[in-house]
Design an enzyme around this catalytic site. Structure first.
Site, PDB file in Angstrom:
ATOM      1  N   GLU A 116       0.853  -1.194   0.000  1.00 34.40           N
ATOM      2  CA  GLU A 116       0.000   0.000   0.000  1.00 34.40           C
ATOM      3  C   GLU A 116       0.886   1.241   0.000  1.00 34.40           C
ATOM      4  OE1 GLU A 116      -1.994  -0.207   3.790  1.00 34.40           O
ATOM      5  OE2 GLU A 116      -2.740  -2.236   3.433  1.00 34.40           O
ATOM      6  N   LYS A 118       2.076   4.648   1.602  1.00 38.70           N
ATOM      7  CA  LYS A 118       1.986   5.181   2.964  1.00 38.70           C
ATOM      8  C   LYS A 118       1.582   6.645   2.859  1.00 38.70           C
ATOM      9  CE  LYS A 118       4.239   5.611   7.404  1.00 38.70           C
ATOM     10  NZ  LYS A 118       4.016   7.071   7.537  1.00 38.70           N
ATOM     11  N   ASP A 120       0.655  10.379   3.758  1.00 43.60           N
ATOM     12  CA  ASP A 120       1.184  11.317   4.736  1.00 43.60           C
ATOM     13  C   ASP A 120       0.037  12.179   5.256  1.00 43.60           C
ATOM     14  OD1 ASP A 120       3.009  12.531   6.295  1.00 43.60           O
ATOM     15  OD2 ASP A 120       3.965  13.694   4.706  1.00 43.60           O
ATOM     16  N   TYR A 228      -7.149   1.690   5.887  1.00 44.01           N
ATOM     17  CA  TYR A 228      -6.090   0.691   5.691  1.00 44.01           C
ATOM     18  C   TYR A 228      -6.154  -0.491   6.657  1.00 44.01           C
ATOM     19  CZ  TYR A 228      -3.780   3.262   9.486  1.00 44.01           C
ATOM     20  OH  TYR A 228      -3.492   3.867  10.678  1.00 44.01           O
ATOM     21  N   LYS A 317      10.278   3.756   3.790  1.00 46.71           N
ATOM     22  CA  LYS A 317      10.150   5.199   3.616  1.00 46.71           C
ATOM     23  C   LYS A 317      10.892   5.721   2.380  1.00 46.71           C
ATOM     24  CE  LYS A 317       8.978   7.696   6.705  1.00 46.71           C
ATOM     25  NZ  LYS A 317       8.336   8.134   7.943  1.00 46.71           N
ATOM     26  N   CYS A 411      19.601  45.374 -12.560  1.00 46.77           N
ATOM     27  CA  CYS A 411      19.893  44.008 -12.968  1.00 46.77           C
ATOM     28  C   CYS A 411      21.335  43.685 -12.575  1.00 46.77           C
ATOM     29  CB  CYS A 411      19.705  43.875 -14.479  1.00 46.77           C
ATOM     30  SG  CYS A 411      20.326  42.316 -15.133  1.00 46.77           S
ATOM     31  N   CYS A 414      23.572  43.305 -15.931  1.00 44.73           N
ATOM     32  CA  CYS A 414      23.902  44.376 -16.882  1.00 44.73           C
ATOM     33  C   CYS A 414      23.685  45.776 -16.338  1.00 44.73           C
ATOM     34  CB  CYS A 414      23.112  44.188 -18.173  1.00 44.73           C
ATOM     35  SG  CYS A 414      21.393  44.693 -18.047  1.00 44.73           S
ATOM     36  N   CYS A 429      14.505  42.683 -15.801  1.00 49.54           N
ATOM     37  CA  CYS A 429      15.568  43.535 -16.316  1.00 49.54           C
ATOM     38  C   CYS A 429      15.053  44.209 -17.582  1.00 49.54           C
ATOM     39  CB  CYS A 429      16.782  42.672 -16.644  1.00 49.54           C
ATOM     40  SG  CYS A 429      17.978  43.525 -17.661  1.00 49.54           S
ATOM     41  N   CYS A 435      21.582  43.001 -22.128  1.00 47.41           N
ATOM     42  CA  CYS A 435      21.824  42.119 -20.981  1.00 47.41           C
ATOM     43  C   CYS A 435      22.299  40.738 -21.440  1.00 47.41           C
ATOM     44  CB  CYS A 435      20.540  41.980 -20.178  1.00 47.41           C
ATOM     45  SG  CYS A 435      20.740  40.936 -18.727  1.00 47.41           S
TER      46      CYS A 435
HETATM   47  O1  D41 Z   1      -1.032   4.943   4.778  1.00 47.69           O
HETATM   48  C1  D41 Z   1      -0.685   4.911   5.958  1.00 47.69           C
HETATM   49  N1  D41 Z   1      -0.256   6.010   6.527  1.00 47.69           N
HETATM   50  C2  D41 Z   1      -0.767   3.651   6.752  1.00 47.69           C
HETATM   51  C3  D41 Z   1      -0.589   3.723   8.116  1.00 47.69           C
HETATM   52  C4  D41 Z   1      -1.020   2.398   6.145  1.00 47.69           C
HETATM   53  N2  D41 Z   1      -1.222   2.285   4.814  1.00 47.69           N
HETATM   54  N3  D41 Z   1      -1.072   1.297   6.893  1.00 47.69           N
HETATM   55  C5  D41 Z   1      -0.892   1.340   8.248  1.00 47.69           C
HETATM   56  N4  D41 Z   1      -0.962   0.212   8.955  1.00 47.69           N
HETATM   57  C6  D41 Z   1      -0.766   0.223  10.268  1.00 47.69           C
HETATM   58  C7  D41 Z   1      -0.831  -1.064  11.018  1.00 47.69           C
HETATM   59  C8  D41 Z   1      -0.150  -2.158  10.273  1.00 47.69           C
HETATM   60  C9  D41 Z   1      -0.202  -0.922  12.361  1.00 47.69           C
HETATM   61  C10 D41 Z   1      -2.273  -1.413  11.200  1.00 47.69           C
HETATM   62  C11 D41 Z   1      -0.649   2.572   8.913  1.00 47.69           C
HETATM   63  C12 D41 Z   1      -0.469   2.539  10.318  1.00 47.69           C
HETATM   64  N5  D41 Z   1      -0.547   1.343  10.948  1.00 47.69           N
HETATM   65  C13 D41 Z   1      -0.214   3.701  11.138  1.00 47.69           C
HETATM   66  N6  D41 Z   1      -0.484   4.963  10.847  1.00 47.69           N
HETATM   67  C14 D41 Z   1      -0.094   5.731  11.860  1.00 47.69           C
HETATM   68  C15 D41 Z   1       0.453   4.951  12.816  1.00 47.69           C
HETATM   69  C16 D41 Z   1       0.378   3.677  12.380  1.00 47.69           C
END
Ligand code: D41
Length: 671
Positions: A116, A118, A120, A228, A317, A411, A414, A429, A435
């Site tokens: 998946e 992650k 933000d 999720y 990450k 500028c 020039c 400018c 220039c």
């Molecule tokens: O997309 C996310 N930020 C995300 C966060 C994700 N796709 N899966 C997550 N799965 C978990 C577990 C496996 C612990 C159920 C999570 C997070 N935790 C999570 N987000 C913030 C703290 C933990």
């Protein structure tokens, strides 16, 4: 008041339909009905509920903002803690994660993982009882979070009531609240307009919006959810894999990220990481990595957890897009078009996958708005392939001695005046001809076909001439000799001789072409022609004041100002003098009298191919007689000149009954 059965049934039906269409729209990205129809259903439901207030239930789709502003948020314990995710910052750490899973699941050849993005955003837990949303809690420290129920209820992609019938008695859904990039940009724009503080990034904006005490404010913020996972489930619980759980959530109307997938083995996880990294900039929301999860729920149980984080999941990450560094100084860069950009010189910092030492500050307004000073610790952002920018200072780390920055008035390349036009944020400018930052562009424009029309002097050749130091300004091209030219790459004696001849030929030009060739901002071909006809000499033009210039048709205050400032620059004057000394000349312009303006006020459209003249010649000839030449046929067109193979414009003219003439007639008109 008792409610007629028919109305009660209608109310229930409308609610079900609206919930269904919500899911089509938000969960499946596939609306079945136009917005207008959805709005109509919503209005009908609101009207019925206004008539029978007793029928209103907390899970009605009309009840997204009911609550009054709150004093604060109540802290509530999570029935099941919200775990955290372990991070992996390198391929090696991911391989290690996979090895540990294998150790605990002996005998499996390749582990099946759900992969998946992650997101933000902010982790949230939504509690549904008998399918009705009863509570939304932030993650908090994982054990207890803040009760933000009134706010999550305002988010349209969160259902107030689950769809279908097979949902468990109690269901806690875990997900991430995000603000899409586009919505974030629009929100910040509104904040600036209202003179309110802007948000540093979509995550902060989402957090700030979810923690608003007034749900009416949250309602105006573009928040969305992606789910999720699940927490507490009481009652039916039949899923055997994580991915099946996510699919089940969707059938209940909960939104799951469409980039989610199932793969076999750690190699495929790493391939997914790369694919999402490549896609990152194109996604409408911010992600800071990807998450791998053992797909089989029984296997998850076997693998277990350590402390507050599951061993079966890991967040891989991406390199951070924002980092802190020190702003050492600010320089000004002059672009090809004369734009002055303040550039931050930074202590080198690794951000977004590369080491950054320079970042743009855009313009003076941005510097002022962000309040950055030289010496500050600043946040630097580099997203995708976009040039790095300074987001803002970290005020808590501001040293005693910092210095404010002010853009220069000249500028830096020039020394011509740098001016800022009304309504524009950028300084420019004004030494266009002189220039050196702008000279490649200026020279390429000067020699182009519609300007001085120097045959055989293409862009590549201009690059060579400048790079080898043979010319500095447009005036220098007329002192090039045959031997110098013949020595250049891809030039022979013959082409050098031809070019010298073309240079000589180009000296005989028109005032209009010459004005256009100067490259004054806002003075295109048509404006140059108008200026030539009305002011009649370069002398008159270079001395014209604002009033005189604005009296010329189609010249507004901005272009008038550009012309004045251009001729005020001593360097520009020098270049022009040198051009005239080299022999550039044009025929004197006769005073405009009514008899030569035989086509005054007539609009022409040219279509098809002309054989005896170019379109441009025809256009200039017509304009010299006072006609307007337009690109498209309309009721205002007086004549259409039809050349060979004239197409749709000719048809349109015929349909509108507009007078059509051929090339021969045009020629006799122009004589
Ligand atoms: O997309 C996310 N930020 C995300 C966060 C994700 N796709 N899966 C997550 N799965 C978990 C577990 C496996 C612990 C159920 C999570 C997070 N935790 C999570 N987000 C913030 C703290 C933990």
């Amino acid at each position: 008041m008792s409610v007629p059965k028919k109305d009660l049934q209608r109310i229930e039906k409308l609610r079900d339909q609206i919930r269904y269409h919500n899911a089509c729209y938000y969960v499946h990205d596939n609306p079945e009905i136009p917005d207008a129809e959805y709005d109509r259903m919503m209005r009908e439901l609101q009207e019925l509920e206004a008539r029978y207030p007793d029928t209103i239930t907390i899970d009605s789709p009309t009840q997204r903002v009911g609550a009054e502003p709150m004093e604060g948020f109540e802290t509530v314990k999570h029935e099941l803690p919200m775990l955290s995710l372990n991070n992996a910052f390198s391929e090696e750490e991911v391989l290690e994660y996979d090895r540990r899973i294998h150790d605990r699941l002996p005998g499996q050849k390749q582990i099946e993982y759900t992969v998946e993005p992650k997101l933000d955003g902010l982790a949230i837990s939504l509690r549904y009882e008998k399918g009705v949303l009863v509570r939304g809690l932030t993650r908090g420290d994982g054990n207890e979070g803040e009760d933000v129920t009134s706010n999550v209820r305002t988010i349209e992609s969160i259902p107030l009531k689950l769809l279908g019938k097979d949902y468990p008695d109690v269901l806690e859904v875990r997900g991430e609240i995000i603000m899409p990039k586009a919505g974030f940009a629009a929100l910040n724009k509104r904040q600036i307009e209202k003179n309110e503080k802007t948000f540093a990034n979509p995550r902060n904006a989402a957090a700030g919006s979810l923690r608003q005490l007034d749900p009416k404010v949250t309602r105006t913020r573009p928040l969305e959810i992606y789910c999720y996972g699940v927490g507490v489930i009481k009652g039916k619980d039949t899923m055997s894999t994580h991915h099946a759980t996510l699919e089940k959530l969707q059938t209940w109307g909960l939104r799951v990220n469409p980039e989610t997938s199932v793969v076999k083995g750690v190699k495929a996880c790493l391939a997914y990481y790369q694919a999402m990294l490549d896609k990152r900039a194109r996604l409408d929301y911010e992600i800071d990595g990807v998450v791998y999860k053992v797909n089989d729920l029984a296997d998850q149980h076997t693998v277990g957890q350590v402390a507050r984080a599951p061993r079966w999941a890991v967040a891989h990450k991406f390199p951070a897009e924002e980092e802190l560094t020190k702003l050492l100084d600010i320089d000004v860069q002059v672009g090809r078009t004369g734009k002055l950009t303040p550039v931050a010189r930074l202590e080198p910092v690794y951000v977004g996958g590369v080491t950054v030492t320079n970042a743009t500050l855009h313009n003076q307004d941005e510097i002022d708005r962000k309040g950055v000073r030289i010496g500050d610790t600043v946040i630097v952002r580099r997203a995708g392939d976009v040039i790095p920018e300074v987001v803002g200072p970290v005020l808590s780390r501001r040293p005693k001695k910092t210095r404010a920055y002010k853009m220069p008035e000249l500028c830096p390349v020039c020394d011509s005046d740098a001016i800022r036009q009304e309504g524009e944020a950028d300084l420019r400018c004004t030494g266009g001809l002189y220039c050196s930052a702008q000279r490649k562009e200026a020279i390429k424009h000067f020699v182009s076909r519609r300007a001085m029309d120097i045959d055989g002097l293409g862009e590549k050749l201009v690059d060579q001439l400048i790079d080898q130091g043979l010319i500095d300004t447009v005036a220098d091209i007329y002192s090039l000799d045959k031997d110098q030219l013949a020595a250049l790459e891809r030039m022979g004696d013959k082409s050098a001789a031809n070019l010298v001849e073309a240079l000589e030929k180009s000296k005989a030009t028109t005032l209009a072409r010459f004005l256009f060739a100067l490259g004054i901002r806002g003075v295109g071909e048509t404006t140059a022609q108008t200026l030539a006809t009305h002011l009649m000499s370069l002398e008159a033009l270079s001395r014209a004041d604002e009033e005189t210039l604005q009296a010329v048709p189609d010249i507004g205050p901005v272009v008038a100002q550009n012309i004045i400032v251009f001729f005020q620059q001593p360097h520009n004057q020098e270049v022009i003098d040198k051009l005239l000394k080299a022999g550039v000349h044009w025929p004197a312009i006769e005073a405009v009298d009514e008899s030569t303006q035989s086509l005054q006020g007539k609009t022409f459209v040219l279509t098809g191919t002309l054989t005896k003249m170019t379109r441009n010649e025809a256009k200039q000839g017509l304009q010299a007689l006072g006609a307007k030449v337009s690109g498209s046929v309309s009721a205002k067109t007086d004549f259409v000149v039809a050349g060979d193979k004239a197409g749709s414009k000719l048809q349109k003219a015929q349909a509108l009954g507009i007078k059509i003439i051929d090339e021969a007639t045009l020629e006799s008109l122009l004589e």
